[in-house]
Design a protein around this motif. Structure first.
Motif, PDB file in Angstrom:
ATOM      1  N   LEU A 112     -13.091  63.156  49.315  1.00 55.16           N
ATOM      2  CA  LEU A 112     -13.267  64.576  49.830  1.00 55.16           C
ATOM      3  C   LEU A 112     -12.266  64.576  51.118  1.00 55.16           C
ATOM      4  N   LEU A 113     -12.095  63.905  51.673  1.00 57.58           N
ATOM      5  CA  LEU A 113     -11.342  63.752  52.872  1.00 57.58           C
ATOM      6  C   LEU A 113      -9.738  63.629  52.572  1.00 57.58           C
ATOM      7  N   THR A 114      -9.498  62.808  51.560  1.00 55.66           N
ATOM      8  CA  THR A 114      -8.262  62.693  51.085  1.00 55.66           C
ATOM      9  C   THR A 114      -7.760  63.732  50.414  1.00 55.66           C
ATOM     10  N   GLY A 115      -8.513  64.086  49.408  1.00 57.54           N
ATOM     11  CA  GLY A 115      -8.340  65.017  48.324  1.00 57.54           C
ATOM     12  C   GLY A 115      -8.082  66.684  49.291  1.00 57.54           C
ATOM     13  N   GLY A 116      -8.929  66.988  50.197  1.00 59.25           N
ATOM     14  CA  GLY A 116      -8.592  68.003  50.910  1.00 59.25           C
ATOM     15  C   GLY A 116      -7.394  67.950  51.556  1.00 59.25           C
ATOM     16  N   GLY A 117      -7.152  66.915  52.245  1.00 59.18           N
ATOM     17  CA  GLY A 117      -5.746  66.862  53.015  1.00 59.18           C
ATOM     18  C   GLY A 117      -4.705  66.783  52.111  1.00 59.18           C
ATOM     19  N   ALA A 118      -4.672  66.449  50.817  1.00 58.02           N
ATOM     20  CA  ALA A 118      -3.630  66.284  49.908  1.00 58.02           C
ATOM     21  C   ALA A 118      -3.239  67.981  49.555  1.00 58.02           C
ATOM     22  N   VAL A 119      -4.383  68.645  49.468  1.00 52.40           N
ATOM     23  CA  VAL A 119      -4.188  70.086  48.983  1.00 52.40           C
ATOM     24  C   VAL A 119      -3.414  70.793  50.213  1.00 52.40           C
ATOM     25  N   MET A 120      -3.970  70.445  51.451  1.00 45.20           N
ATOM     26  CA  MET A 120      -3.205  71.115  52.614  1.00 45.20           C
ATOM     27  C   MET A 120      -1.960  70.597  52.742  1.00 45.20           C
ATOM     28  N   PHE A 121      -1.473  69.471  52.275  1.00 43.47           N
ATOM     29  CA  PHE A 121      -0.166  68.863  52.388  1.00 43.47           C
ATOM     30  C   PHE A 121       0.761  69.697  51.370  1.00 43.47           C
ATOM     31  N   LEU A 122       0.202  69.971  50.091  1.00 44.35           N
ATOM     32  CA  LEU A 122       0.849  70.769  49.024  1.00 44.35           C
ATOM     33  C   LEU A 122       1.061  72.038  49.390  1.00 44.35           C
ATOM     34  N   ALA A 123       0.145  72.484  50.274  1.00 39.26           N
ATOM     35  CA  ALA A 123       0.549  74.117  50.791  1.00 39.26           C
ATOM     36  C   ALA A 123       1.523  74.259  51.634  1.00 39.26           C
ATOM     37  N   GLY A 124       2.081  72.991  52.363  1.00 43.41           N
ATOM     38  CA  GLY A 124       3.082  73.404  53.164  1.00 43.41           C
ATOM     39  C   GLY A 124       2.617  73.067  54.452  1.00 43.41           C
ATOM     40  N   VAL A 125       1.370  72.612  54.981  1.00 38.85           N
ATOM     41  CA  VAL A 125       1.223  72.112  56.369  1.00 38.85           C
ATOM     42  C   VAL A 125       2.071  71.079  56.941  1.00 38.85           C
ATOM     43  N   HIS A 126       2.567  71.390  58.142  1.00 38.22           N
ATOM     44  CA  HIS A 126       3.542  70.386  58.886  1.00 38.22           C
ATOM     45  C   HIS A 126       3.027  69.134  58.776  1.00 38.22           C
ATOM     46  N   TRP A 127       4.249  68.011  58.595  1.00 37.21           N
ATOM     47  CA  TRP A 127       3.674  66.641  58.455  1.00 37.21           C
ATOM     48  C   TRP A 127       3.176  66.271  59.841  1.00 37.21           C
ATOM     49  N   ALA A 128       3.372  66.820  60.951  1.00 38.76           N
ATOM     50  CA  ALA A 128       2.920  66.186  62.424  1.00 38.76           C
ATOM     51  C   ALA A 128       1.497  66.329  62.454  1.00 38.76           C
ATOM     52  N   TYR A 129       0.690  67.165  61.748  1.00 37.90           N
ATOM     53  CA  TYR A 129      -0.976  67.196  61.476  1.00 37.90           C
ATOM     54  C   TYR A 129      -1.315  66.073  60.843  1.00 37.90           C
ATOM     55  N   PHE A 130      -0.407  65.499  59.959  1.00 36.79           N
ATOM     56  CA  PHE A 130      -0.866  64.374  58.870  1.00 36.79           C
ATOM     57  C   PHE A 130      -0.599  63.156  59.885  1.00 36.79           C
ATOM     58  N   ALA A 131       0.347  62.873  60.651  1.00 35.66           N
ATOM     59  CA  ALA A 131       0.592  61.986  61.503  1.00 35.66           C
ATOM     60  C   ALA A 131      -0.338  61.555  62.452  1.00 35.66           C
ATOM     61  N   THR A 132      -0.886  63.148  62.940  1.00 36.03           N
ATOM     62  CA  THR A 132      -1.896  62.794  64.023  1.00 36.03           C
ATOM     63  C   THR A 132      -3.174  62.514  63.248  1.00 36.03           C
ATOM     64  N   VAL A 133      -3.756  62.859  62.191  1.00 36.89           N
ATOM     65  CA  VAL A 133      -4.769  62.654  61.423  1.00 36.89           C
ATOM     66  C   VAL A 133      -4.672  61.093  60.942  1.00 36.89           C
ATOM     67  N   ILE A 134      -3.686  60.358  60.426  1.00 40.65           N
ATOM     68  CA  ILE A 134      -3.473  58.921  60.365  1.00 40.65           C
ATOM     69  C   ILE A 134      -3.757  58.196  61.531  1.00 40.65           C
ATOM     70  N   ALA A 135      -3.103  58.471  62.780  1.00 44.71           N
ATOM     71  CA  ALA A 135      -3.428  57.735  64.225  1.00 44.71           C
ATOM     72  C   ALA A 135      -4.978  57.838  64.338  1.00 44.71           C
ATOM     73  N   SER A 136      -5.439  59.108  64.109  1.00 46.88           N
ATOM     74  CA  SER A 136      -6.996  59.207  64.594  1.00 46.88           C
ATOM     75  C   SER A 136      -7.755  58.289  63.566  1.00 46.88           C
ATOM     76  N   GLY A 137      -7.310  58.378  62.288  1.00 42.94           N
ATOM     77  CA  GLY A 137      -7.825  57.458  61.353  1.00 42.94           C
ATOM     78  C   GLY A 137      -7.881  55.908  61.850  1.00 42.94           C
ATOM     79  N   VAL A 138      -6.631  55.647  62.364  1.00 43.81           N
ATOM     80  CA  VAL A 138      -6.816  53.991  62.775  1.00 43.81           C
ATOM     81  C   VAL A 138      -7.728  53.869  63.725  1.00 43.81           C
ATOM     82  N   GLY A 139      -7.803  54.937  64.787  1.00 39.50           N
ATOM     83  CA  GLY A 139      -8.671  54.810  65.982  1.00 39.50           C
ATOM     84  C   GLY A 139      -9.916  54.949  65.508  1.00 39.50           C
ATOM     85  N   LEU A 140     -10.615  55.576  64.443  1.00 35.41           N
ATOM     86  CA  LEU A 140     -11.785  55.760  63.840  1.00 35.41           C
ATOM     87  C   LEU A 140     -12.210  54.418  63.225  1.00 35.41           C
TER      88      LEU A 140
END
Length: 388
Positions: free
Chosen positions: A173-201
């Motif tokens: 769910l998390l990955t699929g939802g993020g993919a739709v956001m990316f396809l919709a044109g959300v800036h890549w910096a948000y995803f970089a932040t999420v990836i960094a947060s994921g590593v922390g998690l």
């Protein structure tokens, strides 16, 4: 009006839509499902106890797909929020009236079927996000206040699914939802932040083990241990993946033959008709069989992507791409899991593994894809047959 145009114009509207269906996609979905029937028959030792119910669900699923395909895509856009909200309520209901199986509380028993709302959420979440970005002007897509809304739409079901507990579905769910956001044109910096947060998690999850604030269940930690070193406990936590690798390796290039797989027939292979069904297929049909199934999966995704790219409606394009990404995640995670490339998280192989909710939800999803394809805007002068 030419003779051809006159006769085409006389074709009933319903038949227009039937002829406009992506029949190649229907054949591919049917081919994958038939492979599932064969493997289920084999793992049951020549018995129909799993294959027959799966066939019945597939026939029902085909009816669902064709029915959904005939409904205009604008209708599905308009009810996306309602479907998402109802599925969210079902996830809440699981907490109170859900039935338990395998140590997890994930189902609602409806009598004729045990509904797993988390499976339905995989589709309704994509629909909701696609509807949101269809409504939102492109200039606002990456603004923080407008990014927060889809994040909340994703986090709510993820939180409820983790509580069941179902780590695999929550990750999808998390990955699929993020993919739709990316396809919709959300800036890549948000995803970089999420990836960094994921590593922390992940770091926090590992460090929380054995503490009062432990973040996941003990059996999920054992799955991580097994993933990192399955040979450390080959008869305990590492048993599943060890037997899975044996089955995969013993299949060789062309396999042992239909109904000749010893790992499954002698019950060495756990969950042989659900999560680990791919290993049964690989043992009996070898690398050739496994790659053939993978090719069919990739063709399904290719047809979805082509349909989405040709569609001029933003919602239809986004929902089709979102479903294609979700479908890819389903089989990619399952195959990676049974090959030891990812932790065992209990994700079924789409259209092949035994299960009612997963089959019907996937057919619903492909019905949405077909609706987007059938009712897509047409260029001027394009065939009158498809115009209604």
């Amino acid at each position: 009006m030419s003779y051809l145009e006159y006769n085409v114009a006389r074709v009933p509207a319903g038949l227009h839509k039937v002829l406009a269906l992506n029949w190649a996609l229907v054949l591919l979905v049917s081919a994958v499902s038939c492979i599932g029937f064969l493997v289920l028959y084999s793992v049951a030792g020549g018995d129909w106890r799993w294959a027959e119910p799966q066939m019945e669900r597939f026939v029902l699923g085909l009816a669902v797909m064709f029915t959904v395909a005939m409904v205009p895509i604008w209708f599905w856009r308009n009810v996306s929020a309602l479907m998402y909200g109802m599925t969210l309520l079902l996830l809440v209901a699981v907490e109170f009236i859900g039935s338990t199986g395998g140590g997890a509380q994930r189902w609602i028993d409806l009598g004729f079927i045990r509904l797993q709302p988390s499976e339905l959420m995989k589709v309704t979440l994509v629909m909701m996000l696609a509807a949101y970005y269809d409504w939102l002007p492109a200039s606002k897509v990456s603004r923080p206040q407008w990014v927060l809304v889809p994040v909340l739409l994703i986090i709510l079901p993820v939180f409820l699914v983790i509580k069941q507990p179902d780590l695999g579905t929550s990750i999808l769910l998390l990955t699929g939802g993020g993919a739709v956001m990316f396809l919709a044109g959300v800036h890549w910096a948000y995803f970089a932040t999420v990836i960094a947060s994921g590593v922390g998690l992940v770091t926090a999850v590992l460090k929380s083990r054995g503490t009062d604030w432990q973040l996941i269940q003990d059996y999920q930690y054992r799955r991580i241990d097994t993933f990192l070193d399955p040979e450390s406990d080959p008869l305990g936590a590492g048993y599943h993946i060890t037997q899975s690798k044996i089955a995969l390796g013993s299949g060789g290039w062309t396999g042992k033959g239909f109904m000749q797989g010893t790992q499954a027939r002698l019950n060495f292979l756990p969950e042989k008709h659900t999560d680990f069904i791919f290993t049964t297929l690989a043992e009996e049909f070898g690398l050739v069989g496994g790659l053939s199934l993978l090719a069919l999966y990739l063709l399904i995704i290719a047809f979805c992507v082509i349909s989405a790219l040709r569609n001029k409606d933003r919602y239809a394009s986004l929902v089709t791409l979102g479903i294609a990404v979700a479908f890819f995640l389903f089989f990619a995670v399952n195959m990676s899991m049974v090959m030891g490339m990812a932790p065992v998280v209990g994700v079924p192989l789409p259209l092949v593994s035994y299960g009612g909710s997963a089959m019907l939800v996937l057919m619903l999803a492909f019905g949405i894809v077909q609706s987007a394809h059938v009712h897509r805007p047409r260029a001027a002068g394009e065939g009158r047959l498809l115009r209604r």
